[in-house]
Write an enzyme that holds these catalytic residues in place. Structure first.
Site, PDB file in Angstrom:
ATOM      1  NE  ARG A  18      14.640  20.368 -29.923  1.00 22.54           N
ATOM      2  CZ  ARG A  18      14.211  19.504 -30.819  1.00 22.54           C
ATOM      3  NH1 ARG A  18      13.370  18.524 -30.482  1.00 22.54           N
ATOM      4  NH2 ARG A  18      14.590  19.566 -32.075  1.00 22.54           N
ATOM      5  N   GLY A  19      12.123  22.740 -31.222  1.00 20.71           N
ATOM      6  CA  GLY A  19      11.560  22.249 -32.487  1.00 20.71           C
ATOM      7  C   GLY A  19      10.450  23.225 -32.880  1.00 20.71           C
ATOM      8  CB  ALA A  20       9.838  25.124 -35.998  1.00 24.29           C
ATOM      9  NE  ARG A  47      15.362  28.495 -29.827  1.00 20.58           N
ATOM     10  CZ  ARG A  47      15.753  27.314 -30.317  1.00 20.58           C
ATOM     11  NH1 ARG A  47      15.006  26.245 -30.144  1.00 20.58           N
ATOM     12  NH2 ARG A  47      16.899  27.205 -30.971  1.00 20.58           N
ATOM     13  CD  GLN A  58      19.580  20.287 -30.742  1.00 18.15           C
ATOM     14  OE1 GLN A  58      20.727  19.957 -31.033  1.00 18.15           O
ATOM     15  NE2 GLN A  58      19.226  21.548 -30.589  1.00 18.15           N
ATOM     16  CG  ASP A 101      13.921  25.929 -36.819  1.00 18.72           C
ATOM     17  OD1 ASP A 101      14.589  24.941 -37.158  1.00 18.72           O
ATOM     18  OD2 ASP A 101      13.445  26.099 -35.691  1.00 18.72           O
ATOM     19  CG  ASN A 157      16.427  22.241 -40.005  1.00 19.92           C
ATOM     20  OD1 ASN A 157      15.529  22.390 -39.174  1.00 19.92           O
ATOM     21  ND2 ASN A 157      17.086  21.105 -40.107  1.00 19.92           N
ATOM     22  CE  LYS A 158      19.548  23.244 -33.873  1.00 21.94           C
ATOM     23  NZ  LYS A 158      19.725  24.457 -33.034  1.00 21.94           N
TER      24      LYS A 158
HETATM   25  O1  MRU Z   1      17.280  24.430 -31.730  1.00 20.88           O
HETATM   26  P1  MRU Z   1      16.190  23.413 -31.950  1.00 20.88           P
HETATM   27  O2  MRU Z   1      16.441  22.113 -31.296  1.00 20.88           O
HETATM   28  O3  MRU Z   1      14.830  23.996 -31.644  1.00 20.88           O
HETATM   29  O4  MRU Z   1      16.235  23.179 -33.523  1.00 20.88           O
HETATM   30  C1  MRU Z   1      15.263  22.343 -34.087  1.00 20.88           C
HETATM   31  C2  MRU Z   1      15.410  22.155 -35.540  1.00 20.88           C
HETATM   32  O5  MRU Z   1      16.282  22.708 -36.180  1.00 20.88           O
HETATM   33  C3  MRU Z   1      14.368  21.310 -36.213  1.00 20.88           C
HETATM   34  O6  MRU Z   1      14.898  20.638 -37.308  1.00 20.88           O
HETATM   35  C4  MRU Z   1      13.231  22.219 -36.706  1.00 20.88           C
HETATM   36  O7  MRU Z   1      12.790  23.059 -35.676  1.00 20.88           O
HETATM   37  C5  MRU Z   1      12.097  21.438 -37.220  1.00 20.88           C
HETATM   38  S1  MRU Z   1      11.247  20.583 -35.960  1.00 20.88           S
HETATM   39  C6  MRU Z   1       9.972  19.708 -36.641  1.00 20.88           C
END
Ligand code: MRU
Length: 329
Positions: free
Chosen positions: A51-53, A84, A183, A224, A234-235
């Protein structure tokens, strides 16, 4: 500096596989998953095992190799791109690799490796630019995990912290736990503690107090998807953190590579927000948390308007919202 190796392609296009850290098991277990089919990769992306963009983007790039060698064609690539919806890096990487590969898995691997190398380099540059914001004695606040675990390199929001730490700057990090999947508590705290960086986990609802009491004076989060006008998905929880930062006079920065900026999305209103399974809020490790009969709303992301954002830490320097459109041209 040493970081967790979040993902790694091993072998050639015909028989190779993508090895990832199974992030749902952290911090109690550090185990790796070997993904050698498109279905296994899509499942890992949807479950947030990876996970993470940027990490999803690089995984998606390698996923094109799997899709093409399995003969799954455009339908397989589309399934991957939409695994996603909010993180634009995924669709961007799938489209870039498939345009280059023209159906050939070996060409797909070549392009995926390029995207991987670019991500590593972008993280390093973001780290160098962002480190200029971190001063000795500061409290630096972050939300979710935008570290090495969210990229194929040293991270985005956490990269400046790694660079500042390596330069001997003494500072503290406040990591929001990040409900519902934690996270921040599980991943950010784990990777920063491994690196020897002073990290304190707080509940998301404690962020405003920490900012008001000036325990943290600077906020850096990842993204994201960033729209042309600078509005940033973002999250979920990032928006409230930005509001609290504004109220208490703390600069609020977004750290992200070019692949997270989406020239096709004009404003935050056009960003699709992923809604996830209700059970993520209803349960933890199988135990029921919410009262029977209560409804649940579980958006995975929110949008922070550009006017709450002090700047965007990119591989090319720190930009203002008004500079984004020209930079992307
Ligand atoms: O749902 P996730 O854990 O994929 O969400 C991740 C985030 O919101 C991060 O802040 C974002 O993807 C940036 S990662 C460098």
């Amino acid at each position: 500096m040493s970081f967790p190796r979040t993902l790694q392609w091993q072998g050639d296009a015909k028989a190779g596989r993508l090895t990832i850290i199974e992030q749902t098991k952290l911090p109690s277990e550090l185990i790796y998953l070997e993904l050698s089919s498109l279905d296994a990769l899509i499942d890992a992306i949807k479950r947030l095992a990876v996970r993470g963009a940027p990490a999803i983007g690089v995984s998606g790039a390698y996923g094109c190799v799997l899709a093409l060698r399995e003969g799954l064609g455009d339908a397989g690539l589309e399934r991957l791109a939409e695994a996603r919806p909010t993180a634009v890096n995924l669709r961007w990487a799938v489209e870039r690799v498939s345009a280059f590969a023209k159906g050939d898995a070996s060409r797909a691997l070549e392009e995926a490796k390029r995207i991987n190398a670019e991500d590593v380099a972008a993280c390093e540059s973001i780290g160098k630019h962002g480190a200029t914001l971190i001063k000795a004695g500061m409290g630096v606040h972050t939300h979710c995990n935008a570290g090495a675990l969210a990229t194929s390199g040293m991270g985005t929001a956490l990269a400046p912290m790694y660079v500042a730490h390596a330069a001997g700057v003494k500072f503290k990090v406040f990591a929001d736990e990040t409900r519902p999947l934690l996270q921040g508590a599980r991943l950010t705290a784990w990777e920063l503690a491994q690196a020897g960086i002073d990290v304190t986990v707080i509940g998301d609802d404690m962020a405003a107090i920490v900012l008001r009491e000036k325990k943290s004076q600077l906020v850096i989060t990842g993204a994201d998807r960033i729209a042309l006008n600078g509005d940033t998905a973002n999250k979920v929880g990032t928006y409230s953190l930005a509001l609290a930062a504004k109220t208490h006079g703390a600069p609020f920065y977004i750290a992200a590579p070019r692949s997270t900026f989406d020239a096709a999305t004009k404003t935050g209103a056009d960003i699709p927000i992923e809604e996830r399974n209700e059970n993520e809020l209803r349960q933890w490790n199988g135990a029921q948390l919410t009262a029977k009969g209560a409804k649940v709303f579980n958006p995975a992301f929110d949008v922070t308007p550009a006017d709450l954002i002090s700047g965007y830490i990119t591989e090319d320097g720190i930009l203002q919202a008004s500079q984004i459109a020209k930079w992307l041209r």
